[in-house]
Design a protein around this motif. Structure first.
Motif, short mmCIF file in Angstrom:
data_model
loop_
_atom_site.label_atom_id
_atom_site.label_comp_id
_atom_site.label_asym_id
_atom_site.label_seq_id
_atom_site.Cartn_x
_atom_site.Cartn_y
_atom_site.Cartn_z
N ALA A 42 -9.88 49.96 23.92
CA ALA A 42 -10.62 50.33 25.12
C ALA A 42 -11.72 49.32 25.39
CB ALA A 42 -11.20 51.74 24.95
N ILE A 43 -12.49 49.01 24.35
CA ILE A 43 -13.60 48.07 24.56
C ILE A 43 -13.07 46.70 24.99
CG2 ILE A 43 -15.53 46.89 23.46
CD1 ILE A 43 -15.79 49.26 21.60
N LEU A 44 -12.01 46.26 24.32
CA LEU A 44 -11.49 44.93 24.64
C LEU A 44 -10.91 44.87 26.06
CD1 LEU A 44 -9.89 43.97 21.24
CD2 LEU A 44 -11.80 42.86 22.37
N LEU A 49 -11.55 42.87 31.46
CA LEU A 49 -11.67 43.06 32.91
C LEU A 49 -12.95 42.41 33.42
CD1 LEU A 49 -10.40 46.70 33.49
CD2 LEU A 49 -9.30 44.55 34.09
N VAL A 50 -14.04 42.61 32.67
CA VAL A 50 -15.30 42.01 33.09
C VAL A 50 -15.17 40.49 33.11
CG1 VAL A 50 -17.72 41.67 32.47
CG2 VAL A 50 -16.69 43.93 32.30
N ALA A 51 -14.49 39.95 32.10
CA ALA A 51 -14.35 38.50 32.03
C ALA A 51 -13.47 37.98 33.16
CB ALA A 51 -13.75 38.10 30.68
N LEU B 130 -17.60 41.51 19.99
CA LEU B 130 -16.23 41.17 20.38
C LEU B 130 -15.53 40.41 19.25
CD1 LEU B 130 -16.77 40.15 24.10
CD2 LEU B 130 -15.72 42.23 23.22
N ALA B 131 -16.28 39.54 18.57
CA ALA B 131 -15.66 38.78 17.48
C ALA B 131 -15.20 39.73 16.38
CB ALA B 131 -16.65 37.76 16.92
N GLY B 140 -2.00 42.40 20.10
CA GLY B 140 -2.38 41.69 21.32
C GLY B 140 -3.73 41.00 21.25
N ARG B 141 -4.22 40.72 20.04
CA ARG B 141 -5.58 40.16 20.02
C ARG B 141 -5.60 38.71 20.51
NH1 ARG B 141 -7.00 39.29 13.69
NH2 ARG B 141 -5.24 37.94 13.23
#
Lengths: 304, 334
Positions: A42-44, A49-51, B130-131, B140-141
């Protein structure tokens, strides 16, 4: 510490090697896997999307034919067109800007890398008196705010009649690119085993010979990274370019893009199209080299 | 920088174990230094000509009252010689404690510090978060990583224009906020929101670099350390606190220093986002540019004086930063 960083700097082997040992040990991560990985995803997804959004939005707006379409994006759907692109390519100095951007960026890159290579090698391998001071100077030049050199450079270049000339801008960019490349290359040379130099020395090569025949061929990826960095730095520079380039056929993209918005008129649709035309090749290129880029920069950083 | 000298390599090449006699060693070292100086000569020359000479000249300018009206210039075929005068340290005195020093220098100074601190903190925290996410086993990373690097891949001057479209009054962000019945701020006109927008855009631009660097750092941490910590019953937080963070220190210290320098000197974001329309949101760098090139008459002397002050601030900061790291027995790589 230094051994681990060496691994990261060697392109592409840092990741897998460090990860493989932990792969079979999924017990703990397996336990909270469902909720945990859902949250991670979810966070990624949100972060992605923001990126992505500002770029996607720019792309979308570039398809709207009217200059105020960015205020009514809904209307674009009915009338999507590539008219902006054909207009930009045919009626604006787009190709002039392309030429000047390439001349200035490539000129900076070539001079920067050529001059910096031997220095990077020297500071990587030799501890000469004055070494610390020299490294300190290299570091300090990284932090020059544009304001420091701008005024004197402007004066000097106008005396030399180099305002509004490619050479002038290249010289200005070299003041940052050269120490930058030397710094990066030092980091890369540090990762090349010193035994190679010693072997070269034993075989009777001079330090120059060792450098030219043994180290330089091995350092090609590092040279590429330094080249790409100075290229994109020169490519994206705004302050000097907008002050020192006066005629609109000599603008770099960073300046040319601003010229769509004047006091009287703002052709934002054309601006968006130009921005996309500039961004796509650069980003494509970036993706090709991105892995090496990061390791190159942190190599220069973490290994000093 | 200091580390480099302590590293094994320096010793290995510099002192070959004392095996040869002293004379040979002296001759060898002379030869080695000779090569070293020859090799660094091009950069020394370039730095001298392109950096030190302009810097010295710029410093001299700060001691004068040079502006675009009294500097040497060419109008048509007429060459007008410079008529500016030497006035000593008046420019610095005027900037730092002149009558309107607060409005011109100190308010921008405070905002620059806030800007730098907030931006670097946001870059670091978001980048690290994020890292960490990308460092897990996750489907999918690679794909996520590619997308998340995007803001770095696109030239800043392009993305900033994209943001300007979005932030404009009536742009997509305000439209979305209104659709949610939230107040729509005047991003590009109101001082507070200008600052907010500037930090937001710069954070967006800067996170990928931090993320990717820290990811590299995370992957270089020996996984047996985590296993050992787990054996000892360390919680996830303890593993993060006592294994991950120390393992990241050398990367962190470097990227934070780079981040501070880059953010402090960040010209493009603010300049392209606002142009001349936001006097209160200018950081010192863009303000110095405005003084020297954005107004008429151009105030070269004050602009150069700002430049020197900025450089001084950064040098002082970096010296303290290095000393602080060394005191913690942590070697800063740069």
């Amino acid at each position: 510490m230094s051994t681990t960083t060496v691994k990261t700097t060697a392109p592409e082997d840092g990741g897998p090697r460090a990860r493989t040992p932990s792969a079979p040990r999924t017990r703990r991560r397996g336990e909270n896997s469902l909720a945990g990985s859902l949250a991670s995803h979810a966070i990624l997804v949100v972060a992605s999307l923001v990126a992505l959004f500002p770029i996607a939005w720019l792309l979308f707006l570039s398809l709207g034919p009217d200059k105020d379409d960015y205020l009514h994006p809904g209307r674009i759907f009915g009338k999507m067109t590539f008219a902006n692109y054909s207009y930009v390519l045919q009626e604006t100095p787009f190709f002039d800007w392309l030429v000047s951007t390439l001349v200035v960026s490539l000129g900076t890159t070539v001079i920067g890398v050529l001059i910096a290579a031997t220095t990077g090698y020297a500071v990587s391998r030799m501890r000469f008196p004055g070494y610390r001071k020299f490294m300190w100077v290299l570091l300090v030049t990284q932090m020059f705010p544009v304001a420091v050199l701008m005024v004197p450079m402007y004066e000097i270049l106008s005396e030399l009649k180099l305002i509004d000339s490619y050479l002038g801008l290249i010289l200005v960019y070299c003041s940052t690119a050269v120490p930058y490349c030397a710094w990066l290359l030092k980091g890369y040379f540090d990762t090349i085993p010193f035994e190679i130099d010693e072997a070269g020395r034993v075989d009777g090569l001079t330090p120059f010979g060792t450098f030219a025949r043994l180290i330089l061929p091995l350092a090609k990826p590092g040279l590429a990274v330094a080249a790409f960095y100075s290229f994109i730095t020169a490519f994206g520079e705004v302050a000097f370019a907008s002050t020192f380039m006066l005629s609109d056929t000599k603008y770099t993209f960073a300046v040319g893009l601003q010229s769509f918005v004047s006091e009287h008129d703002a052709q934002r649709n054309l601006m968006a199209a130009t921005a996309v035309l500039v961004a796509i090749p650069v980003s494509a290129f970036f993706y090709l080299v991105q892995k090496n880029l990061v390791t190159g920069l942190t190599a220069g950083g973490t290994k000093g | 920088m200091t580390v480099a000298i302590d590293r094994a390599t320096g010793k290995r090449r510099g002192e070959p174990g004392g095996r040869p006699g002293r004379l040979t060693r002296l001759r060898q070292s002379y030869q080695r230094y000779w090569y070293a100086y020859a090799m660094i000569a091009p950069v020394v020359v370039v730095l001298g000509v392109l950096v030190l000479y302009p810097l010295a000249r710029g410093f001299y300018l700060t001691l004068t009252n040079a502006n675009s009206l009294n500097s040497a210039r060419t109008i048509g075929v007429n060459r007008i010689e410079a008529t500016y005068e030497f006035i000593g340290f008046d420019n610095y005195a005027d900037i730092l404690w002149g009558p309107t020093a607060y409005d011109r220098f100190w308010s921008h100074f405070v905002w620059t510090i806030v800007w730098t601190a907030l931006c670097v903190a946001l870059h670091y925290v978001i980048g690290l978060g994020l890292a960490l996410l990308l460092n897990q086993k996750l489907r999918g990373r690679t794909f996520y990583r590619l997308i998340l690097v995007l803001p770095w891949a696109v030239p800043t001057f392009v993305t900033v224009f994209g943001w300007r479209f979005m932030l404009a009054d009536g742009g997509v962000i305000n439209a979305a906020l209104e659709a949610l019945h939230l107040p729509a701020p005047l991003w590009l006109e109101d001082t507070f929101w200008q600052r907010f927008a500037a930090i937001m855009v710069n954070t967006w631009c800067g996170v990928p670099f931090m993320m990717v660097s820290l990811l590299g750092g995370l992957q270089s941490i020996d996984s047996s350390l985590y296993e050992a910590a787990e054996m000892d019953g360390a919680s996830a937080w303890q593993r993060f606190r006592y294994v991950t963070l120390p393992g990241l220190r050398s990367v962190s210290s470097t990227v934070v220093l780079l981040g501070v320098i880059w953010t402090f000197n960040q010209f493009a974001v603010i300049f392209l986002l606002f142009g001349d329309t936001a006097p209160e949101a200018q950081i010192l760098v863009t303000w110095a540019y405005y003084l020297g090139f954005g107004q008429q008459p151009r105030d070269f002397a004050q602009s150069a004086a700002y430049g020197i002050l900025l450089l001084a601030i950064l040098i002082v900061f970096t010296s303290f930063y290095r000393r602080w790291l060394n005191r913690d027995e942590q070697q800063l790589a740069i």
